[in-house]
Motif scaffolding. Structure first.
Motif, PDB file in Angstrom:
ATOM      1  N   ARG A  15       0.812  -1.205   0.000  1.00 48.09           N
ATOM      2  CA  ARG A  15       0.000   0.000   0.000  1.00 48.09           C
ATOM      3  C   ARG A  15       0.859   1.274   0.000  1.00 48.09           C
ATOM      4  O   ARG A  15       0.494   2.271  -0.594  1.00 48.09           O
ATOM      5  N   PHE A  16       1.981   1.194   0.715  1.00 44.68           N
ATOM      6  CA  PHE A  16       2.818   2.394   0.796  1.00 44.68           C
ATOM      7  C   PHE A  16       4.212   2.096   0.261  1.00 44.68           C
ATOM      8  O   PHE A  16       5.125   1.795   1.025  1.00 44.68           O
ATOM      9  N   PRO A  17       4.397   2.144  -1.045  1.00 40.11           N
ATOM     10  CA  PRO A  17       5.695   1.786  -1.617  1.00 40.11           C
ATOM     11  C   PRO A  17       6.745   2.824  -1.240  1.00 40.11           C
ATOM     12  O   PRO A  17       6.433   4.009  -1.076  1.00 40.11           O
ATOM     13  N   GLU A  18       7.981   2.345  -1.063  1.00 38.65           N
ATOM     14  CA  GLU A  18       9.072   3.270  -0.780  1.00 38.65           C
ATOM     15  C   GLU A  18       9.950   3.447  -2.007  1.00 38.65           C
ATOM     16  O   GLU A  18      10.704   4.396  -2.111  1.00 38.65           O
ATOM     17  N   ARG A  19       9.850   2.459  -2.888  1.00 39.67           N
ATOM     18  CA  ARG A  19      10.704   2.518  -4.072  1.00 39.67           C
ATOM     19  C   ARG A  19       9.921   1.961  -5.259  1.00 39.67           C
ATOM     20  O   ARG A  19       9.326   0.888  -5.168  1.00 39.67           O
ATOM     21  N   ILE A  20       9.930   2.695  -6.336  1.00 40.64           N
ATOM     22  CA  ILE A  20       9.189   2.264  -7.523  1.00 40.64           C
ATOM     23  C   ILE A  20      10.139   2.241  -8.715  1.00 40.64           C
ATOM     24  O   ILE A  20      10.873   3.204  -8.948  1.00 40.64           O
ATOM     25  N   GLY A  21      10.117   1.149  -9.434  1.00 36.03           N
ATOM     26  CA  GLY A  21      10.902   1.061 -10.657  1.00 36.03           C
ATOM     27  C   GLY A  21      10.044   1.587 -11.805  1.00 36.03           C
ATOM     28  O   GLY A  21       8.907   1.169 -11.964  1.00 36.03           O
ATOM     29  N   VAL A  46      12.006  -3.470 -27.682  1.00 36.13           N
ATOM     30  CA  VAL A  46      11.857  -4.787 -27.064  1.00 36.13           C
ATOM     31  C   VAL A  46      13.085  -5.189 -26.243  1.00 36.13           C
ATOM     32  O   VAL A  46      12.956  -5.478 -25.050  1.00 36.13           O
ATOM     33  N   PRO A  47      14.295  -5.184 -26.846  1.00 34.60           N
ATOM     34  CA  PRO A  47      15.446  -5.579 -26.018  1.00 34.60           C
ATOM     35  C   PRO A  47      15.680  -4.646 -24.832  1.00 34.60           C
ATOM     36  O   PRO A  47      16.092  -5.096 -23.759  1.00 34.60           O
ATOM     37  N   GLU A  48      15.391  -3.375 -24.997  1.00 34.22           N
ATOM     38  CA  GLU A  48      15.614  -2.448 -23.890  1.00 34.22           C
ATOM     39  C   GLU A  48      14.641  -2.716 -22.733  1.00 34.22           C
ATOM     40  O   GLU A  48      15.040  -2.733 -21.569  1.00 34.22           O
ATOM     41  N   ILE A  49      13.385  -2.935 -23.086  1.00 32.68           N
ATOM     42  CA  ILE A  49      12.394  -3.215 -22.030  1.00 32.68           C
ATOM     43  C   ILE A  49      12.723  -4.535 -21.342  1.00 32.68           C
ATOM     44  O   ILE A  49      12.661  -4.663 -20.112  1.00 32.68           O
ATOM     45  N   LEU A  50      13.133  -5.520 -22.160  1.00 30.43           N
ATOM     46  CA  LEU A  50      13.489  -6.826 -21.588  1.00 30.43           C
ATOM     47  C   LEU A  50      14.633  -6.690 -20.602  1.00 30.43           C
ATOM     48  O   LEU A  50      14.603  -7.256 -19.501  1.00 30.43           O
ATOM     49  N   SER A  51      15.663  -5.914 -20.957  1.00 25.70           N
ATOM     50  CA  SER A  51      16.797  -5.849 -20.039  1.00 25.70           C
ATOM     51  C   SER A  51      16.474  -4.983 -18.822  1.00 25.70           C
ATOM     52  O   SER A  51      16.983  -5.241 -17.725  1.00 25.70           O
ATOM     53  N   ALA A  52      15.601  -3.992 -18.993  1.00 25.67           N
ATOM     54  CA  ALA A  52      15.198  -3.195 -17.828  1.00 25.67           C
ATOM     55  C   ALA A  52      14.447  -4.072 -16.834  1.00 25.67           C
ATOM     56  O   ALA A  52      14.708  -4.051 -15.625  1.00 25.67           O
ATOM     57  N   LEU A  53      13.513  -4.888 -17.346  1.00 21.00           N
ATOM     58  CA  LEU A  53      12.755  -5.793 -16.468  1.00 21.00           C
ATOM     59  C   LEU A  53      13.698  -6.776 -15.795  1.00 21.00           C
ATOM     60  O   LEU A  53      13.577  -7.056 -14.597  1.00 21.00           O
ATOM     61  N   GLY A  54      14.645  -7.291 -16.588  1.00 22.38           N
ATOM     62  CA  GLY A  54      15.601  -8.261 -16.065  1.00 22.38           C
ATOM     63  C   GLY A  54      16.459  -7.644 -14.973  1.00 22.38           C
ATOM     64  O   GLY A  54      16.699  -8.259 -13.925  1.00 22.38           O
ATOM     65  N   MET A  55      16.890  -6.407 -15.206  1.00 24.26           N
ATOM     66  CA  MET A  55      17.744  -5.732 -14.225  1.00 24.26           C
ATOM     67  C   MET A  55      17.032  -5.586 -12.881  1.00 24.26           C
ATOM     68  O   MET A  55      17.615  -5.851 -11.835  1.00 24.26           O
ATOM     69  N   PHE A  56      15.756  -5.198 -12.916  1.00 25.01           N
ATOM     70  CA  PHE A  56      15.029  -5.036 -11.646  1.00 25.01           C
ATOM     71  C   PHE A  56      14.885  -6.374 -10.924  1.00 25.01           C
ATOM     72  O   PHE A  56      15.056  -6.466  -9.716  1.00 25.01           O
ATOM     73  N   SER A  57      14.564  -7.420 -11.698  1.00 24.34           N
ATOM     74  CA  SER A  57      14.401  -8.731 -11.074  1.00 24.34           C
ATOM     75  C   SER A  57      15.713  -9.257 -10.495  1.00 24.34           C
ATOM     76  O   SER A  57      15.723  -9.997  -9.523  1.00 24.34           O
ATOM     77  N   ARG A  63      15.730  -3.954  -4.396  1.00 26.65           N
ATOM     78  CA  ARG A  63      14.627  -4.044  -5.330  1.00 26.65           C
ATOM     79  C   ARG A  63      13.546  -3.007  -5.076  1.00 26.65           C
ATOM     80  O   ARG A  63      13.238  -2.712  -3.928  1.00 26.65           O
ATOM     81  N   PRO A  64      12.940  -2.504  -6.150  1.00 25.52           N
ATOM     82  CA  PRO A  64      11.769  -1.649  -5.935  1.00 25.52           C
ATOM     83  C   PRO A  64      10.579  -2.493  -5.459  1.00 25.52           C
ATOM     84  O   PRO A  64      10.574  -3.714  -5.618  1.00 25.52           O
ATOM     85  N   ASP A  65       9.599  -1.833  -4.841  1.00 31.19           N
ATOM     86  CA  ASP A  65       8.409  -2.546  -4.357  1.00 31.19           C
ATOM     87  C   ASP A  65       7.489  -2.921  -5.512  1.00 31.19           C
ATOM     88  O   ASP A  65       6.684  -3.828  -5.398  1.00 31.19           O
ATOM     89  N   MET A  66       7.604  -2.162  -6.611  1.00 29.97           N
ATOM     90  CA  MET A  66       6.776  -2.448  -7.786  1.00 29.97           C
ATOM     91  C   MET A  66       7.444  -1.827  -9.005  1.00 29.97           C
ATOM     92  O   MET A  66       8.279  -0.933  -8.867  1.00 29.97           O
ATOM     93  N   ILE A  67       7.075  -2.365 -10.170  1.00 29.79           N
ATOM     94  CA  ILE A  67       7.621  -1.816 -11.413  1.00 29.79           C
ATOM     95  C   ILE A  67       6.470  -1.234 -12.210  1.00 29.79           C
ATOM     96  O   ILE A  67       5.399  -1.845 -12.290  1.00 29.79           O
ATOM     97  N   SER A 115       8.390 -11.583 -13.941  1.00 28.79           N
ATOM     98  CA  SER A 115       9.068 -10.588 -13.096  1.00 28.79           C
ATOM     99  C   SER A 115       8.922 -10.961 -11.628  1.00 28.79           C
ATOM    100  O   SER A 115       7.860 -11.376 -11.184  1.00 28.79           O
ATOM    101  N   LYS A 116      10.026 -10.810 -10.874  1.00 31.97           N
ATOM    102  CA  LYS A 116       9.976 -11.150  -9.451  1.00 31.97           C
ATOM    103  C   LYS A 116       9.269 -10.057  -8.660  1.00 31.97           C
ATOM    104  O   LYS A 116       8.941 -10.222  -7.493  1.00 31.97           O
ATOM    105  N   ILE A 117       9.108  -8.913  -9.323  1.00 30.34           N
ATOM    106  CA  ILE A 117       8.485  -7.761  -8.665  1.00 30.34           C
ATOM    107  C   ILE A 117       7.136  -7.519  -9.339  1.00 30.34           C
ATOM    108  O   ILE A 117       7.034  -7.638 -10.563  1.00 30.34           O
ATOM    109  N   PRO A 118       6.104  -7.206  -8.558  1.00 26.95           N
ATOM    110  CA  PRO A 118       4.799  -6.933  -9.181  1.00 26.95           C
ATOM    111  C   PRO A 118       4.913  -5.812 -10.213  1.00 26.95           C
ATOM    112  O   PRO A 118       5.638  -4.846  -9.994  1.00 26.95           O
ATOM    113  N   VAL A 119       4.203  -5.983 -11.316  1.00 29.38           N
ATOM    114  CA  VAL A 119       4.285  -5.018 -12.405  1.00 29.38           C
ATOM    115  C   VAL A 119       2.943  -4.314 -12.601  1.00 29.38           C
ATOM    116  O   VAL A 119       1.899  -4.951 -12.624  1.00 29.38           O
TER     117      VAL A 119
END
Lengths: 69, 404
Positions: free
Chosen positions: B135-141, B180-191, B198-202, B229-233
């Motif tokens: 409910r109260f995220p501290e970090r958002i990707g 596509v490759p940029e979004i894929l690697s951004a998602l991968g980096m957060f996970s 880690r951010p609380d959500m992406i 993704s290991k983090i909720p999106v």
């Protein structure tokens, strides 16, 4: 990267909620009730203080892009 | 004339392939045509022919792997193929395909629908797997383009609603070949981040656009990356009515970039109001409880008072009874005393003396037998009034001679 410790809003808010729940169920013991009430006010104060933070920090990070295309 | 080089078949094919690679500017060329004979073998190898619509004879064999080429295609679909030409040892000429893109709204729409169906059947859209956001995220990707309106909209709404959030922003192209490759690697980096970093959500977001513009958000690999993704999106793509495959796969589907911000953080006003209600509730309960206690005390006081009243009443009754009993006892006692007194008075020796009797004592002892008295003994005689002393002159007729 900053670790998530400082004032944890989530924790403070959850504790406040649980205190409110405690008040909602059944008999309220006066001594304990007063103590909990004081704690509740303290938590609400902490939370309000946190709410006065208006800034969100943006920090840009770079991902390593795969380049095998 | 020089002697001809003699080459083996393999060597010959090598030269042909080298020339083809060097002289066909493949990086700059895509071949557009219609798909035919599209088949996937063993789930790994994709084989099809690319042909021209108006000339059935013009066709080229194509080969691809499912690792490189994702998406769903069907015969007759108009596509653009990007790849490298090569001649195989069995003498077939083919394109080693790197990517296939449907062309035109019709083909794109069709490809989109087929892929959506496929992912849905696989369970990527299942509601049951969707994770709740803290409910109260501290970090958002944040994954979007810094040049997109979505970036500004998201941050503006976020700032209006909530503060103190750290936003880890990963700039990506949201359309075009790099997206596509940029979004894929951004998602991968957060996970890949450690749990504490880690951010609380992406948030994956961009504004509206045509199916072609949104292709990265409808890409199978991107959809699968969102899914795993290991983090909720939170996905917010386009305007209210736009949809993308990422929307369906994401844990939270926001309608716009602004709505994504609304889904990520609560509003200050709401939270303040909620806290106000909670404190008020606590206060009310405490006051209620005080009132309850007061009632109990009052009831107890009343009870004690009535007990006291009853007891004092009893005491009064007892005291009265005691007084009464004492009264009769006292009268009886008085009566008995006076009758005893009367009796006593009757046996009072003084009364006997008054009647003319006297008491004789010898050395303080009452004499009752004349025989015990010796002649000449001094005796004391008490009369009713006064006493006198005398000497015994005779006892029982014996002793000193009577004068007369």
């Amino acid at each position: 990267m900053a670790t998530k410790t400082k004032i944890n809003f989530q924790k403070a808010f959850e504790e406040l909620e649980s205190i409110t729940e405690w008040f909602e169920k059944g008999e309220v013991d006066l001594d304990e009730g007063l103590k909990k009430f004081e704690r509740g006010l303290e938590l609400a104060g902490t939370c309000k203080e946190k709410l006065s933070e208006f800034e969100n920090k943006v920090k840009e990070i770079k991902a390593k892009y795969e380049t095998d295309i | 004339m020089t002697e001809p080089h003699i080459l083996s078949v393999t060597q010959y094919l090598q030269i042909i392939n080298t020339v083809l690679r060097e002289h066909v500017p493949s990086q700059e060329i895509v071949v557009e045509g219609e798909l035919s004979g599209f088949t996937i073998k063993d789930g790994k190898w994709i084989i099809f022919d690319l042909k021209d619509e108006n000339d059935a004879k013009a066709k080229v064999a194509c080969f691809a792997t499912t690792f490189k080429v994702t998406g769903v295609f069907e015969n007759g679909m108009r596509v653009r193929v990007f790849g490298f030409p090569s001649v195989k040892p069995w003498s077939t000429f083919q394109i080693d395909v790197q990517s296939i893109e449907p062309v035109g709204e019709g083909a794109l729409k069709r490809a989109y629908e087929m892929l959506k169906k496929k992912l849905e059947l696989e369970g990527l859209f299942d509601v049951g797997r969707k994770r709740a956001l803290p409910r109260f995220p501290e970090r958002i990707g944040l994954i979007t383009s810094r040049d997109a309106a979505a970036y500004g909209d998201f941050l503006r709404i976020l700032n209006n609603r909530w503060g103190g959030v750290e936003i880890l922003f990963s700039h990506v192209h949201v359309q075009g070949k790099e997206s596509v490759p940029e979004i894929l690697s951004a998602l991968g980096m957060f996970s890949d981040m450690s749990e504490s970093d880690r951010p609380d959500m992406i948030v994956l977001t961009r504004g509206g656009g045509s199916l072609e513009d949104l292709h990265a958000f409808n890409d199978e690999a991107v959809a699968r990356a969102v899914y795993s993704s290991k983090i909720p999106v939170v996905c917010g793509v386009g305007h209210e009515r736009d949809e993308s495959l990422c929307d369906f796969v994401a844990d939270v589907r926001a309608s716009t970039p602004s709505n994504a911000a609304e889904r990520c953080v609560p509003s200050r006003q709401d939270v303040l109001y909620e806290m106000e209600m909670m404190t008020r509730q606590m206060e009310q309960r405490l006051t209620d409880s005080l009132a309850d206690k007061k009632l109990v005390v009052e009831r107890a006081t009343r009870t004690v008072r009535s007990v006291l009243d009853r007891e004092s009443q009893r005491l009064l009754v007892s005291a009265k009874r005691l007084r009464d009993v004492f009264g009769t006892w006292h009268i009886r006692l008085r009566d008995r005393t006076s009758s005893l007194e009367k009796l006593l008075r009757q046996v009072d020796p003084k009364r006997i003396l008054a009647r003319g009797y006297s008491i004789v004592t010898v050395a303080g002892r009452i004499a009752t037998d004349a025989g015990t008295l010796s002649i000449g003994t001094e005796i004391a005689v008490q009369l009713s009034r006064g006493t006198f002393d005398a000497e015994v002159v005779r006892t029982n007729g014996k002793g000193k001679q009577k004068l007369i």
